[in-house]
Scaffold this active site. Structure first.
Site, PDB file in Angstrom:
ATOM      1  N   TYR A   3     -28.047 -26.066  15.423  1.00 56.40           N
ATOM      2  CA  TYR A   3     -29.118 -26.950  14.930  1.00 56.40           C
ATOM      3  C   TYR A   3     -30.349 -26.150  14.456  1.00 56.40           C
ATOM      4  CZ  TYR A   3     -32.886 -30.440  15.426  1.00 56.40           C
ATOM      5  OH  TYR A   3     -33.973 -31.244  15.234  1.00 56.40           O
ATOM      6  N   ASP A  52     -17.537 -14.376  18.938  1.00 59.25           N
ATOM      7  CA  ASP A  52     -18.361 -14.557  20.125  1.00 59.25           C
ATOM      8  C   ASP A  52     -19.162 -13.281  20.421  1.00 59.25           C
ATOM      9  OD1 ASP A  52     -18.065 -16.703  22.720  1.00 59.25           O
ATOM     10  OD2 ASP A  52     -19.000 -14.754  23.113  1.00 59.25           O
ATOM     11  N   PHE A  95     -33.702 -41.784  31.934  1.00 58.28           N
ATOM     12  CA  PHE A  95     -33.469 -41.083  33.206  1.00 58.28           C
ATOM     13  C   PHE A  95     -34.746 -40.988  34.039  1.00 58.28           C
ATOM     14  CE2 PHE A  95     -30.103 -38.696  30.562  1.00 58.28           C
ATOM     15  CZ  PHE A  95     -29.146 -39.673  30.834  1.00 58.28           C
ATOM     16  N   GLN A 128     -18.564 -23.110  18.634  1.00 54.90           N
ATOM     17  CA  GLN A 128     -18.284 -24.047  19.734  1.00 54.90           C
ATOM     18  C   GLN A 128     -19.204 -25.255  19.646  1.00 54.90           C
ATOM     19  OE1 GLN A 128     -18.043 -22.134  23.533  1.00 54.90           O
ATOM     20  NE2 GLN A 128     -16.081 -21.185  23.033  1.00 54.90           N
ATOM     21  N   ALA A 130     -26.635 -19.612  22.476  1.00 56.62           N
ATOM     22  CA  ALA A 130     -26.758 -19.844  23.920  1.00 56.62           C
ATOM     23  C   ALA A 130     -26.262 -21.246  24.224  1.00 56.62           C
ATOM     24  CB  ALA A 130     -28.227 -19.734  24.348  1.00 56.62           C
ATOM     25  N   TYR A 186     -30.693 -23.467  33.474  1.00 57.69           N
ATOM     26  CA  TYR A 186     -30.872 -23.093  32.065  1.00 57.69           C
ATOM     27  C   TYR A 186     -32.164 -22.285  31.881  1.00 57.69           C
ATOM     28  CZ  TYR A 186     -32.617 -23.967  27.317  1.00 57.69           C
ATOM     29  OH  TYR A 186     -33.176 -23.837  26.071  1.00 57.69           O
ATOM     30  N   ASN A 216     -39.715 -29.359  22.622  1.00 56.39           N
ATOM     31  CA  ASN A 216     -38.499 -30.096  22.257  1.00 56.39           C
ATOM     32  C   ASN A 216     -38.302 -30.199  20.747  1.00 56.39           C
ATOM     33  OD1 ASN A 216     -39.111 -30.693  25.062  1.00 56.39           O
ATOM     34  ND2 ASN A 216     -37.420 -32.124  24.921  1.00 56.39           N
TER      35      ASN A 216
HETATM   36  N1  LIG Z   1     -32.939 -27.847  20.946  1.00 55.52           N
HETATM   37  C1  LIG Z   1     -34.068 -27.637  21.607  1.00 55.52           C
HETATM   38  O1  LIG Z   1     -34.884 -28.560  21.796  1.00 55.52           O
HETATM   39  C2  LIG Z   1     -34.411 -26.266  22.139  1.00 55.52           C
HETATM   40  C3  LIG Z   1     -35.645 -26.095  22.773  1.00 55.52           C
HETATM   41  C4  LIG Z   1     -35.951 -24.828  23.294  1.00 55.52           C
HETATM   42  C5  LIG Z   1     -35.081 -23.777  23.130  1.00 55.52           C
HETATM   43  N2  LIG Z   1     -33.891 -23.973  22.484  1.00 55.52           N
HETATM   44  C6  LIG Z   1     -33.010 -22.811  22.301  1.00 55.52           C
HETATM   45  O2  LIG Z   1     -32.769 -22.657  20.906  1.00 55.52           O
HETATM   46  C7  LIG Z   1     -31.457 -22.142  20.679  1.00 55.52           C
HETATM   47  C8  LIG Z   1     -30.752 -23.024  19.680  1.00 55.52           C
HETATM   48  O3  LIG Z   1     -30.726 -24.357  20.159  1.00 55.52           O
HETATM   49  P1  LIG Z   1     -29.929 -25.481  19.340  1.00 55.52           P
HETATM   50  O4  LIG Z   1     -30.444 -26.789  19.803  1.00 55.52           O
HETATM   51  O5  LIG Z   1     -29.937 -25.129  17.915  1.00 55.52           O
HETATM   52  O6  LIG Z   1     -28.478 -25.273  19.947  1.00 55.52           O
HETATM   53  P2  LIG Z   1     -27.043 -25.333  19.227  1.00 55.52           P
HETATM   54  O7  LIG Z   1     -26.049 -25.491  20.312  1.00 55.52           O
HETATM   55  O8  LIG Z   1     -27.055 -26.309  18.119  1.00 55.52           O
HETATM   56  O9  LIG Z   1     -26.918 -23.873  18.598  1.00 55.52           O
HETATM   57  C9  LIG Z   1     -26.450 -22.756  19.310  1.00 55.52           C
HETATM   58  C10 LIG Z   1     -25.379 -22.094  18.460  1.00 55.52           C
HETATM   59  O10 LIG Z   1     -24.934 -20.896  19.111  1.00 55.52           O
HETATM   60  C11 LIG Z   1     -23.514 -20.851  19.037  1.00 55.52           C
HETATM   61  N3  LIG Z   1     -23.097 -20.036  20.212  1.00 55.52           N
HETATM   62  C12 LIG Z   1     -23.311 -20.319  21.526  1.00 55.52           C
HETATM   63  N4  LIG Z   1     -22.831 -19.337  22.295  1.00 55.52           N
HETATM   64  C13 LIG Z   1     -22.321 -18.401  21.459  1.00 55.52           C
HETATM   65  C14 LIG Z   1     -21.691 -17.141  21.667  1.00 55.52           C
HETATM   66  N5  LIG Z   1     -21.467 -16.658  22.882  1.00 55.52           N
HETATM   67  N6  LIG Z   1     -21.295 -16.437  20.578  1.00 55.52           N
HETATM   68  C15 LIG Z   1     -21.498 -16.924  19.321  1.00 55.52           C
HETATM   69  N7  LIG Z   1     -22.084 -18.104  19.067  1.00 55.52           N
HETATM   70  C16 LIG Z   1     -22.481 -18.837  20.128  1.00 55.52           C
HETATM   71  C17 LIG Z   1     -23.055 -22.293  19.081  1.00 55.52           C
HETATM   72  O11 LIG Z   1     -21.781 -22.491  18.485  1.00 55.52           O
HETATM   73  C18 LIG Z   1     -24.157 -22.977  18.266  1.00 55.52           C
HETATM   74  O12 LIG Z   1     -23.845 -23.018  16.880  1.00 55.52           O
HETATM   75  C19 LIG Z   1     -30.793 -22.063  22.039  1.00 55.52           C
HETATM   76  O13 LIG Z   1     -30.879 -20.732  22.481  1.00 55.52           O
HETATM   77  C20 LIG Z   1     -31.641 -22.970  22.918  1.00 55.52           C
HETATM   78  O14 LIG Z   1     -31.649 -22.541  24.241  1.00 55.52           O
HETATM   79  C21 LIG Z   1     -33.531 -25.191  21.994  1.00 55.52           C
HETATM   80  O1  LIG Z   2     -30.207 -40.079  27.228  1.00 55.78           O
HETATM   81  C1  LIG Z   2     -31.267 -39.563  27.568  1.00 55.78           C
HETATM   82  C2  LIG Z   2     -31.589 -38.217  27.204  1.00 55.78           C
HETATM   83  C3  LIG Z   2     -32.785 -37.697  27.655  1.00 55.78           C
HETATM   84  N1  LIG Z   2     -33.646 -38.426  28.397  1.00 55.78           N
HETATM   85  C4  LIG Z   2     -34.925 -37.834  28.857  1.00 55.78           C
HETATM   86  O2  LIG Z   2     -35.639 -37.447  27.700  1.00 55.78           O
HETATM   87  C5  LIG Z   2     -36.388 -36.266  27.970  1.00 55.78           C
HETATM   88  C6  LIG Z   2     -36.016 -35.216  26.953  1.00 55.78           C
HETATM   89  O3  LIG Z   2     -34.666 -34.832  27.223  1.00 55.78           O
HETATM   90  P1  LIG Z   2     -33.782 -33.931  26.231  1.00 55.78           P
HETATM   91  O4  LIG Z   2     -33.887 -34.455  24.837  1.00 55.78           O
HETATM   92  O5  LIG Z   2     -32.435 -33.797  26.851  1.00 55.78           O
HETATM   93  O6  LIG Z   2     -34.574 -32.552  26.231  1.00 55.78           O
HETATM   94  P2  LIG Z   2     -34.998 -31.607  27.462  1.00 55.78           P
HETATM   95  O7  LIG Z   2     -34.172 -31.800  28.650  1.00 55.78           O
HETATM   96  O8  LIG Z   2     -36.490 -31.754  27.615  1.00 55.78           O
HETATM   97  O9  LIG Z   2     -34.628 -30.165  26.891  1.00 55.78           O
HETATM   98  C7  LIG Z   2     -34.809 -29.792  25.532  1.00 55.78           C
HETATM   99  O10 LIG Z   2     -36.061 -29.188  25.418  1.00 55.78           O
HETATM  100  C8  LIG Z   2     -36.194 -27.986  26.154  1.00 55.78           C
HETATM  101  C9  LIG Z   2     -37.596 -27.463  25.927  1.00 55.78           C
HETATM  102  O11 LIG Z   2     -38.554 -28.339  26.467  1.00 55.78           O
HETATM  103  C10 LIG Z   2     -35.140 -27.013  25.665  1.00 55.78           C
HETATM  104  O12 LIG Z   2     -35.240 -25.788  26.299  1.00 55.78           O
HETATM  105  C11 LIG Z   2     -33.747 -27.561  25.851  1.00 55.78           C
HETATM  106  O13 LIG Z   2     -32.795 -26.647  25.339  1.00 55.78           O
HETATM  107  C12 LIG Z   2     -33.658 -28.859  25.126  1.00 55.78           C
HETATM  108  O14 LIG Z   2     -32.391 -29.449  25.398  1.00 55.78           O
HETATM  109  C13 LIG Z   2     -36.053 -35.874  29.416  1.00 55.78           C
HETATM  110  O15 LIG Z   2     -37.034 -36.373  30.246  1.00 55.78           O
HETATM  111  C14 LIG Z   2     -34.741 -36.609  29.700  1.00 55.78           C
HETATM  112  O16 LIG Z   2     -34.552 -36.937  31.038  1.00 55.78           O
HETATM  113  C15 LIG Z   2     -33.351 -39.736  28.747  1.00 55.78           C
HETATM  114  O17 LIG Z   2     -34.135 -40.401  29.427  1.00 55.78           O
HETATM  115  N2  LIG Z   2     -32.182 -40.244  28.309  1.00 55.78           N
END
Ligand SMILES: NC(=O)c1ccc[n+]([C@@H]2O[C@H](COP(=O)([O-])OP(=O)(O)OC[C@H]3O[C@@H](n4cnc5c(N)ncnc54)[C@H](O)[C@@H]3O)[C@@H](O)[C@H]2O)c1
Ligand SMILES: O=c1ccn([C@@H]2O[C@H](COP(=O)(O)OP(=O)(O)O[C@H]3O[C@H](CO)[C@@H](O)[C@H](O)[C@H]3O)[C@@H](O)[C@H]2O)c(=O)[nH]1
Length: 329
Positions: A11, A50, A207, A34, A74, A140, A169
């Site tokens: 993403y 990987d 939640f 994955q 990750a 995590y 987020n």
């Molecule tokens: N989505 C959020 O709100 C959020 C917030 C804070 C931090 N992050 C961090 O940002 C990064 C990206 O998040 P995202 O939401 O895009 O996740 P995502 O799962 O969409 O992207 C992660 C990608 O890494 C790949 N991947 C995972 N493990 C791998 C491995 N061992 N080798 C090769 N490829 C691998 C997956 O296939 C995936 O395409 C993550 O490190 C996550 O911890 C995300």
């Molecule tokens: O079906 C759902 C999904 C989520 N939540 C709540 O919504 C909030 C946000 O949850 P979620 O969207 O799952 O994000 P977080 O758990 O806050 O984590 C995200 O944001 C983090 C940074 O704050 C990142 O590190 C993580 O990778 C990313 O998944 C939390 O309070 C959850 O409990 C609900 O109530 N219902």
């Protein structure tokens, strides 16, 4: 010289690849697909594999002239990390170790890292700044903190400079409509709320409504994925200028409760979104709100899409046009 993007088919990674392409960077992507999608990669050279495969990773470095790495790959789900912490230590901590070893072996000295608000745990105060204590409440966040510390020691020993970006987020989708959020299973609040608006889910489960917040639900700071992407490009620039390693928060500095997010989504989508109250999810802190002053000052970062309505609207455009994500619509 090329930028290696690990997790570039995911993403946030795919939006960062798009931002790098816009300014004409050469890009190499490593993703095991994955969670990622081949279709999300708008350009660059994609290697499917990987990070923990040493020979494979070494080959990627040998075949390309890489001067900087952006490391997204990750596992990143708070809830899953509480039931399967081993998966998080193996993929996140060991995966990062493999990457840093390969960088060191191949003389690559710059890394931008996806860290998280989850490194702080339950904050002492909000907004949180980078000096605040880090006591993760979930496995995590603990693995992400370990990865940051690992980078610090690789910097000390081998001169690999890093910028660690602690995002809050991520939400929203690319303005082109070509890429957006598609996780399977989806666990993030905004896409799930929008799936409920589309009738793909009967309701959204909230939640916990007994947190110490005004309406009892958790508060988060939502940041547009393209604003995050811009920060990565600025972080690469900082490292290329030869500046020191640094840690930055990335958020909008405004908190929204789960109930507020659902209300805004109702306005944006003009659809019904049924809600069911459920118990708390393990590992969730009550409130996470960023101070991103440091990133603004030192990186020159300026979020451009900071209104939650606009962030949710951009996510809605993606989800309503692609109800099955990258799969067949
Ligand atoms: N989505 C959020 O709100 C959020 C917030 C804070 C931090 N992050 C961090 O940002 C990064 C990206 O998040 P995202 O939401 O895009 O996740 P995502 O799962 O969409 O992207 C992660 C990608 O890494 C790949 N991947 C995972 N493990 C791998 C491995 N061992 N080798 C090769 N490829 C691998 C997956 O296939 C995936 O395409 C993550 O490190 C996550 O911890 C995300
Ligand atoms: O079906 C759902 C999904 C989520 N939540 C709540 O919504 C909030 C946000 O949850 P979620 O969207 O799952 O994000 P977080 O758990 O806050 O984590 C995200 O944001 C983090 C940074 O704050 C990142 O590190 C993580 O990778 C990313 O998944 C939390 O309070 C959850 O409990 C609900 O109530 N219902």
């Amino acid at each position: 010289m090329a930028v290696l993007v690990t997790g570039g088919a995911g993403y946030i990674g795919s939006h960062t690849v798009a931002a790098l392409l816009e300014r004409g960077e050469e890009i190499v992507i490593v993703d095991n697909l994955q969670q990622g999608h081949r279709e999300a990669v708008l350009g660059g050279k994609l290697y499917e594999g990987d990070l923990r495969d040493e020979a494979f990773l070494d080959q990627v470095f040998k075949e390309n002239s890489i001067d900087a790495v952006i490391h997204f790959a990750a596992n990143s789900l708070v809830g899953e990390s509480m039931t399967n912490p081993g998966k998080y230590y193996h993929n996140n901590v060991y995966g990062t170790l493999c990457l840093l070893e390969a960088m060191n072996k191949n003389g690559v000295k710059r890394i931008v890292f996806s860290s998280t608000a989850a490194t702080y745990g339950e904050p002492e105060r909000v907004p949180i700044d980078e000096h605040d204590r880090t006591v993760p409440t979930n496995a995590y966040g603990e693995t992400k903190l370990a990865m940051e510390k690992m980078m610090k020691w690789f910097d000390t020993a081998h001169g690999i400079h890093y910028v660690s970006l602690r995002y809050f987020n991520a939400a929203g989708a690319h303005a082109s409509g070509k890429i957006g959020e598609d996780h399977s299973p989806e666990t993030h609040l905004i896409p799930i709320v929008l799936q409920a608006a589309l009738g793909q889910r009967p309701h959204i489960s909230v939640f916990g409504d007994d947190y110490p917040t005004e309406d009892g639900t958790c508060i988060r700071d939502y940041i547009h994925v393209s604003d995050l992407a811009d920060a990565h490009v600025l972080a690469v620039d900082r490292l290329r200028r030869g500046e020191d390693s640094a840690v930055y928060n990335l958020g909008n500095g405004q908190g929204f409760s789960v109930k507020q997010v659902i209300d805004i989504a109702r306005n944006v989508t003009e659809r019904e979104i049924p809600v069911v109250m459920e118990a708390r999810r393990a590992g969730d802190p009550a409130v996470l709100i960023a101070s991103s002053d440091r990133a603004r000052k030192e990186l020159g970062w300026q979020p451009k899409r900071d209104k939650l309505d606009d962030i949710i609207r951009s996510a809605w455009q993606w989800h309503s046009a692609n109800p099955n994500g990258y799969g067949k619509n």
